[in-house]
Write an enzyme that holds these catalytic residues in place. Sequence first.
Site, PDB file in Angstrom:
ATOM      1  N   SER A  80     -73.431  17.931 -36.497  1.00  0.00           N
ATOM      2  CA  SER A  80     -72.497  18.509 -35.441  1.00  0.00           C
ATOM      3  C   SER A  80     -74.125  19.910 -34.301  1.00  0.00           C
ATOM      4  O   SER A  80     -75.045  19.782 -35.240  1.00  0.00           O
ATOM      5  CB  SER A  80     -71.993  19.988 -35.027  1.00  0.00           C
ATOM      6  OG  SER A  80     -71.399  20.937 -34.584  1.00  0.00           O
ATOM      7  N   LYS A 133     -59.001  18.284 -36.822  1.00  0.00           N
ATOM      8  CA  LYS A 133     -58.392  18.747 -35.358  1.00  0.00           C
ATOM      9  C   LYS A 133     -56.760  18.364 -35.483  1.00  0.00           C
ATOM     10  O   LYS A 133     -55.905  19.377 -35.080  1.00  0.00           O
ATOM     11  CB  LYS A 133     -59.048  18.077 -34.090  1.00  0.00           C
ATOM     12  CG  LYS A 133     -59.978  18.015 -33.952  1.00  0.00           C
ATOM     13  CD  LYS A 133     -60.634  17.037 -32.956  1.00  0.00           C
ATOM     14  CE  LYS A 133     -62.129  18.175 -32.544  1.00  0.00           C
ATOM     15  NZ  LYS A 133     -62.470  17.126 -31.298  1.00  0.00           N
ATOM     16  N   ASP A 151     -61.298  20.799 -25.208  1.00  0.00           N
ATOM     17  CA  ASP A 151     -61.254  19.855 -24.988  1.00  0.00           C
ATOM     18  C   ASP A 151     -61.184  18.958 -23.427  1.00  0.00           C
ATOM     19  O   ASP A 151     -61.940  18.499 -23.048  1.00  0.00           O
ATOM     20  CB  ASP A 151     -61.738  18.182 -26.122  1.00  0.00           C
ATOM     21  CG  ASP A 151     -61.875  18.102 -26.868  1.00  0.00           C
ATOM     22  OD1 ASP A 151     -62.989  19.161 -27.580  1.00  0.00           O
ATOM     23  OD2 ASP A 151     -61.374  18.163 -27.893  1.00  0.00           O
ATOM     24  N   ALA A 188     -57.645   4.665 -27.069  1.00  0.00           N
ATOM     25  CA  ALA A 188     -56.655   5.437 -27.335  1.00  0.00           C
ATOM     26  C   ALA A 188     -56.317   6.620 -28.966  1.00  0.00           C
ATOM     27  O   ALA A 188     -54.818   6.446 -28.627  1.00  0.00           O
ATOM     28  CB  ALA A 188     -54.880   4.448 -27.645  1.00  0.00           C
ATOM     29  N   GLY A 211     -71.505  12.000 -22.407  1.00  0.00           N
ATOM     30  CA  GLY A 211     -70.760  13.091 -23.652  1.00  0.00           C
ATOM     31  C   GLY A 211     -71.441  14.372 -22.995  1.00  0.00           C
ATOM     32  O   GLY A 211     -71.066  15.301 -23.687  1.00  0.00           O
TER      33      GLY A 211
END
Length: 276
Positions: free
Chosen positions: A16, A67, A104, A131, A242
């Site tokens: 991370s 999450k 997000d 998706a 990103g």
Amino acid sequence: MTYKLAGIMGWPVAHSRSPVIHNHWIAQHGLQGAYVLLPVQPEQLQTALRALPILGFAGCNLTIPHKVAAMTLVDHIEPLAARIGAINTIVVGNEGALTGRNTDALGFIQSLLEAQPGWQASVGPVTVVGAGGAARAVLAGLIDSGARDIRLINRSWAKAHDMAQEFGSPVRAVVWEDRHDTLDDLGLLVNTTNQGMHGQPALDLSLERLHPQALVSDIVYVPLETPLLAAARQRGNATVNGLGMLVHQARAAFEAWFGVSPGVTPELLAKLAATF
């Protein structure tokens, strides 16, 4: 001044970049605190979350694979997170209550506005590729920003169809074989898959029919320029990598924990870029 802790909980989590971002802001604003890595295995998630207030944490971020699982373990879920179906931020409140948020969607929209301050979701159709969980956040952000025509394409049409049905108008699923047909009059193209990520094949999408003024966004940030973004740039299309989404979703979390709204500076972006 109260010493505050925050961190990112995941398994694995060592990759991370979030500590680079948050510890930069803590130092920049002269705050007493730290942002740390919290490697937590799935079976220990509930125990770890309940330990946050005991250990003096203001909250934490969540990454893969926590999450979705965390949604049943917190005390409150904000409406946007409920719509997205995932939590990426937890805020510790009074008496240790845990509130789940999802930043997000906000982070994605802010990354577009940073790249093109005049961008408006209603200007033209949007094609979203993928998706999965990231697509859900992107769809929610686009709908809330006023997008009126969103074409969702995914290799599994059934998965895209189910997501389109859940989110409702303006989202409609398009079969993978017709993906190139969605680009003709486009205002925005977004890749939410891992295609183009380091070690993954490039996204199988030709940009020949893409409108010259369309904005092209890829939520992947390793590498900073994916094959999709490189192809778009070579055609003259504006691109957004990103990194912006990563940094801007972090801003909202940081403000919730530390009470300060941090900025995105060239110094921070350079520090992040140096980690790739």
